[in-house]
Motif scaffolding. Structure first.
Motif, PDB file in Angstrom:
ATOM      1  N   LEU A 291      -4.510   0.686   7.765  1.00 51.42           N
ATOM      2  CA  LEU A 291      -3.431   0.757   8.749  1.00 51.42           C
ATOM      3  C   LEU A 291      -2.498  -0.440   8.695  1.00 51.42           C
ATOM      4  O   LEU A 291      -1.390  -0.393   9.229  1.00 51.42           O
ATOM      5  CB  LEU A 291      -4.009   0.878  10.161  1.00 51.42           C
ATOM      6  CG  LEU A 291      -4.555   2.250  10.559  1.00 51.42           C
ATOM      7  CD1 LEU A 291      -5.191   2.178  11.934  1.00 51.42           C
ATOM      8  CD2 LEU A 291      -3.427   3.284  10.549  1.00 51.42           C
ATOM      9  N   THR A 292      -2.936  -1.518   8.061  1.00 60.15           N
ATOM     10  CA  THR A 292      -2.065  -2.682   7.936  1.00 60.15           C
ATOM     11  C   THR A 292      -1.137  -2.560   6.728  1.00 60.15           C
ATOM     12  O   THR A 292      -0.331  -3.454   6.471  1.00 60.15           O
ATOM     13  CB  THR A 292      -2.887  -3.976   7.792  1.00 60.15           C
ATOM     14  OG1 THR A 292      -3.601  -3.951   6.537  1.00 60.15           O
ATOM     15  CG2 THR A 292      -3.878  -4.115   8.935  1.00 60.15           C
ATOM     16  N   ASP A 293      -1.236  -1.436   6.021  1.00 58.38           N
ATOM     17  CA  ASP A 293      -0.500  -1.262   4.766  1.00 58.38           C
ATOM     18  C   ASP A 293       0.242   0.083   4.760  1.00 58.38           C
ATOM     19  O   ASP A 293       0.005   0.932   3.908  1.00 58.38           O
ATOM     20  CB  ASP A 293      -1.510  -1.328   3.603  1.00 58.38           C
ATOM     21  CG  ASP A 293      -0.860  -1.312   2.234  1.00 58.38           C
ATOM     22  OD1 ASP A 293       0.352  -1.595   2.140  1.00 58.38           O
ATOM     23  OD2 ASP A 293      -1.560  -0.985   1.253  1.00 58.38           O
ATOM     24  N   PRO A 294       1.151   0.290   5.751  1.00 58.65           N
ATOM     25  CA  PRO A 294       1.820   1.587   5.854  1.00 58.65           C
ATOM     26  C   PRO A 294       3.106   1.654   5.024  1.00 58.65           C
ATOM     27  O   PRO A 294       3.703   0.632   4.667  1.00 58.65           O
ATOM     28  CB  PRO A 294       2.150   1.678   7.344  1.00 58.65           C
ATOM     29  CG  PRO A 294       2.437   0.254   7.716  1.00 58.65           C
ATOM     30  CD  PRO A 294       1.490  -0.595   6.878  1.00 58.65           C
ATOM     31  N   LEU A 295       3.534   2.881   4.765  1.00 59.22           N
ATOM     32  CA  LEU A 295       4.845   3.145   4.175  1.00 59.22           C
ATOM     33  C   LEU A 295       5.424   4.357   4.896  1.00 59.22           C
ATOM     34  O   LEU A 295       4.829   5.436   4.876  1.00 59.22           O
ATOM     35  CB  LEU A 295       4.729   3.440   2.674  1.00 59.22           C
ATOM     36  CG  LEU A 295       6.027   3.902   1.987  1.00 59.22           C
ATOM     37  CD1 LEU A 295       7.090   2.803   2.019  1.00 59.22           C
ATOM     38  CD2 LEU A 295       5.753   4.351   0.555  1.00 59.22           C
ATOM     39  N   PHE A 296       6.555   4.159   5.557  1.00 64.34           N
ATOM     40  CA  PHE A 296       7.247   5.267   6.200  1.00 64.34           C
ATOM     41  C   PHE A 296       8.423   5.690   5.324  1.00 64.34           C
ATOM     42  O   PHE A 296       9.282   4.872   4.993  1.00 64.34           O
ATOM     43  CB  PHE A 296       7.775   4.865   7.586  1.00 64.34           C
ATOM     44  CG  PHE A 296       6.919   5.313   8.726  1.00 64.34           C
ATOM     45  CD1 PHE A 296       6.891   6.651   9.099  1.00 64.34           C
ATOM     46  CD2 PHE A 296       6.130   4.412   9.415  1.00 64.34           C
ATOM     47  CE1 PHE A 296       6.106   7.078  10.162  1.00 64.34           C
ATOM     48  CE2 PHE A 296       5.337   4.819  10.481  1.00 64.34           C
ATOM     49  CZ  PHE A 296       5.325   6.164  10.856  1.00 64.34           C
ATOM     50  N   LEU A 297       8.436   6.946   4.942  1.00 67.16           N
ATOM     51  CA  LEU A 297       9.556   7.495   4.192  1.00 67.16           C
ATOM     52  C   LEU A 297      10.352   8.452   5.072  1.00 67.16           C
ATOM     53  O   LEU A 297       9.790   9.132   5.930  1.00 67.16           O
ATOM     54  CB  LEU A 297       9.065   8.251   2.949  1.00 67.16           C
ATOM     55  CG  LEU A 297       8.367   7.433   1.864  1.00 67.16           C
ATOM     56  CD1 LEU A 297       7.936   8.349   0.729  1.00 67.16           C
ATOM     57  CD2 LEU A 297       9.267   6.321   1.335  1.00 67.16           C
ATOM     58  N   GLN A 298      11.636   8.504   4.837  1.00 63.42           N
ATOM     59  CA  GLN A 298      12.498   9.499   5.472  1.00 63.42           C
ATOM     60  C   GLN A 298      12.908  10.513   4.408  1.00 63.42           C
ATOM     61  O   GLN A 298      13.383  10.141   3.338  1.00 63.42           O
ATOM     62  CB  GLN A 298      13.748   8.855   6.065  1.00 63.42           C
ATOM     63  CG  GLN A 298      14.667   9.867   6.757  1.00 63.42           C
ATOM     64  CD  GLN A 298      15.966   9.236   7.220  1.00 63.42           C
ATOM     65  OE1 GLN A 298      16.696   8.647   6.435  1.00 63.42           O
ATOM     66  NE2 GLN A 298      16.241   9.343   8.509  1.00 63.42           N
ATOM     67  N   MET A 299      12.691  11.793   4.708  1.00 58.69           N
ATOM     68  CA  MET A 299      13.097  12.876   3.818  1.00 58.69           C
ATOM     69  C   MET A 299      14.242  13.600   4.521  1.00 58.69           C
ATOM     70  O   MET A 299      14.024  14.296   5.513  1.00 58.69           O
ATOM     71  CB  MET A 299      11.926  13.812   3.550  1.00 58.69           C
ATOM     72  CG  MET A 299      10.694  13.102   3.008  1.00 58.69           C
ATOM     73  SD  MET A 299       9.221  14.172   2.934  1.00 58.69           S
ATOM     74  CE  MET A 299       9.733  15.336   1.667  1.00 58.69           C
TER      75      MET A 299
END
Length: 446
Positions: A291-299
Motif C-alpha cells: 500500500l505504500t507503493d501505489p500507482l494511480f492511472l487515468q484512462m
C-alpha cells in the motif's frame, strides 16, 4: 490566399455562425446521458467556464475566419487553464501545456487566438476593464511572437529540449509581483510537489482490513462494482486487466518493464474537468510492493478532435488515444513516462479509444481569480511564451516567425480578435443559461 495580419482580427458575424447550443447538443449524443446535465451546469456557471467547455464551438468559428495557411501541430484547446506545472521523468517541476484532448494539426494562430481570448474572458470575470483585458491579450501575442522569433536563432535540438523550470518562473515573478502574490504562488508550487499517487491514495481510497478501496462519491467518483453491480463489475475488472495489457504494449520497452511491477487492484469512474464531462474517464489503482507503493492511472476517452472536421486533408488515426499521445509528445518539453493508449469494449458493448496517464504527478495550476492585473499580465506572457515553445518544436517555426514579423501588427490583430470573440462567448453563455432556465437543456449542479 493566406490571411494578412490585419485579417486575423476578424470574428465571424453572429448571424452566420453555427448555433453554439446545437454544437453542444451534438457532442452530448456521444456522452454518458447522466453526466450531460452536469456538463451543462458547469459550463453555465460563468462565461469563463462556458469558454472552457466550448472548444468545439470555437473550432467552428475559427474555421470560418481567414487563416495564415501555416499548419503545425496544435494543442487544440490552448486556454489559460490548460497550462500548468507537473513533474518531468527526471523529477524536475516544469511549466507547460498539460491538456491535449483536442490536439491536431491546423493553422498555428488558432492556438494563439484561443489562448488570448481566454485571457480576455478571465480578465473581465475578474473585474478588469476593457483596456486592461485587451492589454493582457496583447501580451499573449507579443510573448508568442518574440519567443518564436528567438527560436529561429536556435538549433533544432535547442528548440526540442527547451523547457520552463518553475523555480525560474518563481524567481521572475518575485522581481515583478508583490510579496503576497509570490507567496501564494510558492504555496501552490509546494502543494503540487506533493500531488502524486501516494497522495491520491490518501484522498481517494479507504483502507479496510489492509486492503485499499476507491471511495464512493456518486456521481463524481463511483467504484466499478457499485456502478455496474458485482457480477458485471467483476467481468469488467477482467476486461480492464486485458486492456491494461494492451496499453502496456504502447509504452517504450523500459517503461513496460516498470509497469509490469504493478498489479491492478480496482477501478472507478471519475468525472473530470468541464468540457470533458460526459466522456468516459476511469481511474485505476495499481500496487507495487504494498500500500505504500501505489500507482494511480487515468484512462480517459479520446474522441475525434474538435478540429478534425475543420482541417482539410488532416491525418486519419486508427486510435484517437494514439492521436492524443503523439500530439502531446510532440508539443510538450517532457511527458509522463506512463503516457500510452488502448481501445476496448466498454460495458455498453461499444468499442472506444482511450489514452492513459498518471492521475497525479506533481500537477498544479495557477489560481487565476487571485491575480491582480499585473499578475495576470505576467501569466499571459508566460503562457504565450510556453505556447510558442511548443510550436517551435516543429519545422514550421521558421514560417511562423516570418509570418508574424517583428512589428506589433500581429499583437494588435490577436488582441482585437480576442476582444471580439469574448463578446460572442458572452452571448453563447447567456443562451445556455436561458436554455437551462426554460428546460431546453438539462442541468444538474453537484
Amino acid at each position: 490566399m493566406p490571411a494578412t495580419l490585419a485579417e486575423l482580427a476578424e470574428v465571424p458575424a453572429a448571424s452566420s455562425r453555427t448555433d453554439a447550443l446545437a454544437i453542444l447538443s451534438e457532442q452530448a449524443a456521444s456522452r454518458l446521458p447522466d453526466l450531460v446535465p452536469v456538463r451543462n451546469a458547469r459550463m453555465a456557471a460563468t462565461p469563463f467556464t462556458f469558454y472552457r467547455g466550448a472548444a468545439a464551438v470555437m473550432a467552428a468559428d475559427l474555421a470560418a475566419t481567414p487563416n495564415s495557411g501555416i499548419r503545425t501541430q496544435l494543442c487544440g484547446d490552448a486556454h489559460l487553464s490548460n497550462f500548468g506545472m507537473y513533474f518531468t521523468p527526471e523529477r524536475r517541476m516544469v511549466f507547460d501545456l498539460n491538456d491535449f484532448d483536442e490536439t491536431y494539426p491546423g493553422p498555428f494562430e488558432w492556438d494563439v487566438k484561443r489562448l488570448a481570448a481566454s485571457f480576455v474572458v478571465a480578465a473581465r470575470e475578474d473585474g478588469f476593464d476593457d483596456a486592461e483585458a485587451r492589454k493582457v491579450a496583447k501580451r499573449v501575442a507579443r510573448a508568442y511572437r518574440k519567443s518564436i522569433a528567438r527560436s529561429v536563432g536556435k538549433s533544432t535540438l535547442e528548440c526540442w529540449y527547451a523547457r520552463i523550470d518553475t523555480d525560474q518562473v518563481l524567481a521572475e515573478l518575485g522581481e515583478k509581483l508583490d510579496t503576497a502574490a509570490v507567496e501564494r504562488t510558492r504555496k501552490g508550487l509546494e502543494k503540487a510537489r506533493h500531488r502524486d499517487s501516494v497522495h491520491a491514495l490518501s484522498k481517494l481510497c479507504v483502507i479496510v482490513d489492509g486492503v485499499a478501496h476507491i471511495r464512493s462519491d456518486p456521481p463524481l467518483l463511483v467504484p466499478l462494482h457499485e456502478l455496474l453491480g458485482d457480477a458485471a463489475g467483476e467481468l469488467v475488472d477482467h476486461q480492464l486487466t486485458d486492456r491494461l495489457a494492451e496499453y502496456r504494449e504502447s509504452l517504450p520497452h523500459n517503461t513496460r518493464e516498470l509497469f509490469a511491477q504493478y498489479t491492478f487492484e480496482e477501478a472507478a469512474r471519475k468525472v473530470v474537468g468541464v468540457g470533458s464531462v460526459g466522456t468516459r474517464a476511469w481511474i485505476a489503482l495499481l500496487l507495487g510492493r504494498d500500500l505504500t507503493d501505489p500507482l494511480f492511472l487515468q484512462m480517459k476517452e479520446a474522441q475525434q478532435s474538435v478540429l478534425a472536421k475543420h482541417v482539410p486533408d488532416g491525418p486519419v488515426y486508427d486510435n484517437q488515444g494514439r492521436r492524443v499521445v503523439e500530439g502531446q509528445r510532440m508539443m510538450q518539453a517532457a511527458s509522463d513516462v506512463f503516457l500510452g493508449w488502448q481501445s476496448g469494449v466498454d460495458p455498453d458493448g461499444v468499442v472506444r479509444d482511450f489514452y492513459v496517464r498518471q492521475l497525479r504527478d506533481g500537477k498544479g495550476s495557477v489560481v487565476i481569480e487571485a491575480l491582480e492585473p499585473a499578475g495576470l499580465e505576467m501569466y499571459a506572457k508566460l503562457c504565450g511564451r510556453t505556447l510558442a515553445q511548443a510550436h517551435a518544436r516543429t519545422a514550421q517555426r521558421h514560417a511562423i516567425a516570418e509570418y508574424v514579423g517583428r512589428t506589433k501588427e500581429f499583437d494588435d490583430a490577436i488582441a482585437d480578435f480576442a476582444m471580439g470573440y469574448a463578446e460572442l462567448n458572452v452571448g453563447d453563455h447567456a443562451a445556455l443559461v436561458a436554455a437551462i432556465a426554460d428546460g431546453r437543456m438539462p442541468s444538474e449542479t453537484l
